[in-house]
Write a protein that holds these residues in place. Sequence first.
Motif, PDB file in Angstrom:
ATOM      1  N   LEU A  14       0.839  -1.211   0.000  1.00 21.33           N
ATOM      2  CA  LEU A  14       0.000   0.000   0.000  1.00 21.33           C
ATOM      3  C   LEU A  14       0.871   1.258   0.000  1.00 21.33           C
ATOM      4  CD1 LEU A  14      -2.896  -1.202   2.320  1.00 21.33           C
ATOM      5  CD2 LEU A  14      -2.886  -1.016  -0.173  1.00 21.33           C
ATOM      6  N   ASN A  15       2.176   1.110   0.293  1.00 27.52           N
ATOM      7  CA  ASN A  15       3.111   2.228   0.124  1.00 27.52           C
ATOM      8  C   ASN A  15       3.252   2.611  -1.345  1.00 27.52           C
ATOM      9  OD1 ASN A  15       4.356  -0.439   0.101  1.00 27.52           O
ATOM     10  ND2 ASN A  15       6.304   0.588  -0.236  1.00 27.52           N
ATOM     11  N   LEU A  16       2.808   1.722  -2.236  1.00 28.73           N
ATOM     12  CA  LEU A  16       2.933   1.997  -3.679  1.00 28.73           C
ATOM     13  C   LEU A  16       1.676   2.652  -4.257  1.00 28.73           C
ATOM     14  CD1 LEU A  16       4.591  -1.339  -4.897  1.00 28.73           C
ATOM     15  CD2 LEU A  16       5.702   0.810  -4.272  1.00 28.73           C
ATOM     16  N   LEU A  17       0.697   2.955  -3.421  1.00 26.93           N
ATOM     17  CA  LEU A  17      -0.544   3.553  -3.951  1.00 26.93           C
ATOM     18  C   LEU A  17      -0.225   4.821  -4.736  1.00 26.93           C
ATOM     19  CD1 LEU A  17      -3.152   3.159  -1.065  1.00 26.93           C
ATOM     20  CD2 LEU A  17      -2.973   1.842  -3.187  1.00 26.93           C
ATOM     21  N   GLY A  18      -0.961   4.999  -5.821  1.00 33.30           N
ATOM     22  CA  GLY A  18      -0.699   6.142  -6.710  1.00 33.30           C
ATOM     23  C   GLY A  18      -0.073   5.640  -7.997  1.00 33.30           C
ATOM     24  N   MET A  19       0.886   4.687  -7.840  1.00 27.42           N
ATOM     25  CA  MET A  19       1.535   4.121  -9.033  1.00 27.42           C
ATOM     26  C   MET A  19       1.148   2.652  -9.228  1.00 27.42           C
ATOM     27  SD  MET A  19       5.439   3.575  -7.723  1.00 27.42           S
ATOM     28  CE  MET A  19       5.692   2.093  -8.692  1.00 27.42           C
ATOM     29  N   THR A  29      -2.220   8.733  -3.388  1.00 22.11           N
ATOM     30  CA  THR A  29      -1.075   8.125  -2.698  1.00 22.11           C
ATOM     31  C   THR A  29      -1.428   7.843  -1.237  1.00 22.11           C
ATOM     32  OG1 THR A  29      -0.199  10.253  -1.996  1.00 22.11           O
ATOM     33  CG2 THR A  29       0.565   9.423  -4.135  1.00 22.11           C
ATOM     34  N   LEU A  30      -0.627   6.980  -0.613  1.00 26.82           N
ATOM     35  CA  LEU A  30      -0.852   6.671   0.802  1.00 26.82           C
ATOM     36  C   LEU A  30      -0.622   7.913   1.666  1.00 26.82           C
ATOM     37  CD1 LEU A  30      -1.657   4.357   2.668  1.00 26.82           C
ATOM     38  CD2 LEU A  30       0.769   3.930   3.058  1.00 26.82           C
ATOM     39  N   ALA A  79      -4.398  -5.601   3.261  1.00 23.58           N
ATOM     40  CA  ALA A  79      -3.909  -5.855   1.879  1.00 23.58           C
ATOM     41  C   ALA A  79      -3.794  -7.359   1.646  1.00 23.58           C
ATOM     42  CB  ALA A  79      -2.621  -5.080   1.638  1.00 23.58           C
ATOM     43  N   ALA A  80      -2.682  -7.839   1.083  1.00 22.03           N
ATOM     44  CA  ALA A  80      -2.594  -9.275   0.747  1.00 22.03           C
ATOM     45  C   ALA A  80      -2.708 -10.159   1.990  1.00 22.03           C
ATOM     46  CB  ALA A  80      -1.287  -9.545   0.022  1.00 22.03           C
ATOM     47  N   PHE A  81      -2.313  -9.624   3.166  1.00 26.20           N
ATOM     48  CA  PHE A  81      -2.411 -10.432   4.400  1.00 26.20           C
ATOM     49  C   PHE A  81      -3.860 -10.716   4.793  1.00 26.20           C
ATOM     50  CE2 PHE A  81       1.932  -8.522   5.674  1.00 26.20           C
ATOM     51  CZ  PHE A  81       2.611  -9.571   5.057  1.00 26.20           C
ATOM     52  N   GLU A 101     -12.446  -3.208   8.637  1.00 25.08           N
ATOM     53  CA  GLU A 101     -11.577  -3.688   7.554  1.00 25.08           C
ATOM     54  C   GLU A 101     -11.899  -2.865   6.305  1.00 25.08           C
ATOM     55  OE1 GLU A 101     -12.229  -7.873   6.915  1.00 25.08           O
ATOM     56  OE2 GLU A 101     -11.262  -7.843   4.948  1.00 25.08           O
ATOM     57  N   VAL A 102     -10.862  -2.279   5.727  1.00 29.13           N
ATOM     58  CA  VAL A 102     -11.058  -1.445   4.522  1.00 29.13           C
ATOM     59  C   VAL A 102     -10.284  -2.040   3.344  1.00 29.13           C
ATOM     60  CG1 VAL A 102     -10.596   0.826   3.492  1.00 29.13           C
ATOM     61  CG2 VAL A 102     -11.386   0.691   5.843  1.00 29.13           C
ATOM     62  N   HIS A 103     -10.908  -2.059   2.195  1.00 30.54           N
ATOM     63  CA  HIS A 103     -10.213  -2.387   0.951  1.00 30.54           C
ATOM     64  C   HIS A 103     -10.564  -1.335  -0.086  1.00 30.54           C
ATOM     65  CE1 HIS A 103      -9.060  -6.254   2.499  1.00 30.54           C
ATOM     66  NE2 HIS A 103     -10.294  -6.407   2.937  1.00 30.54           N
ATOM     67  N   LEU A 104      -9.560  -0.887  -0.824  1.00 27.88           N
ATOM     68  CA  LEU A 104      -9.817   0.093  -1.882  1.00 27.88           C
ATOM     69  C   LEU A 104     -10.648  -0.527  -2.991  1.00 27.88           C
ATOM     70  CD1 LEU A 104      -6.184   0.961  -1.546  1.00 27.88           C
ATOM     71  CD2 LEU A 104      -7.800   2.845  -1.652  1.00 27.88           C
ATOM     72  N   SER A 105     -10.270  -1.734  -3.403  1.00 28.51           N
ATOM     73  CA  SER A 105     -10.994  -2.418  -4.475  1.00 28.51           C
ATOM     74  C   SER A 105     -12.117  -3.261  -3.884  1.00 28.51           C
ATOM     75  CB  SER A 105     -10.014  -3.315  -5.258  1.00 28.51           C
ATOM     76  OG  SER A 105      -9.517  -4.349  -4.421  1.00 28.51           O
TER      77      SER A 105
END
Length: 151
Positions: A14-19, A29-30, A79-81, A101-105
């Motif tokens: 999730l540190n990669l959000l935006g790209m 971005t995060l 995230a994946a966890f 629990e939050v998910h963007l998608s």
Amino acid sequence: MSAKSILVLHGPNLNLLGMREPELYGNTTLTSINQNLIEAAKQADVTIETFQSNSEADLVSTIQSIATKKVDFVIINPAAFTHTSVAMRDALSAVKVPFIEVHLSNVFAREAFRHHSYFTDIAVGIISGLGAQGYTLALEFAVKYVKQSTK
Ligand code: DQA
């Protein structure tokens, strides 16, 4: 009464959000998500901390630390966890903290392996598929929840 305190936990990548796959996760971005949450928490007069890690061990340790510091509510995107981590689930159960629990998608509209979460059945609720806005909505709920709670 001391200020209520909310912890926001972000899992791997999730540190990669935006790209990262913007068609799935959006362009925000995060850093920007966190800044919005910090601003909204300030307006609502609650304390907020945010933490992102790509390491399951660090996330488990951070959840465990709730036992010795004041955290009234957690907002977590594992995230994946989400789909793998019994350890993070057990840590949340151990410290008995209410969480969203939050998910963007929308994980339910994606691959079958994303349909199962180790967190949902012990969460207060889940927000999935609303993009970065999901965090804002989760915070809005969390603020009401902690302000109503007598603990
Ligand atoms: C995610 C969904 C997960 O399945 C995925 O592994 C992520 C992000 C989301 O926010 O939509 O990394 O949690």
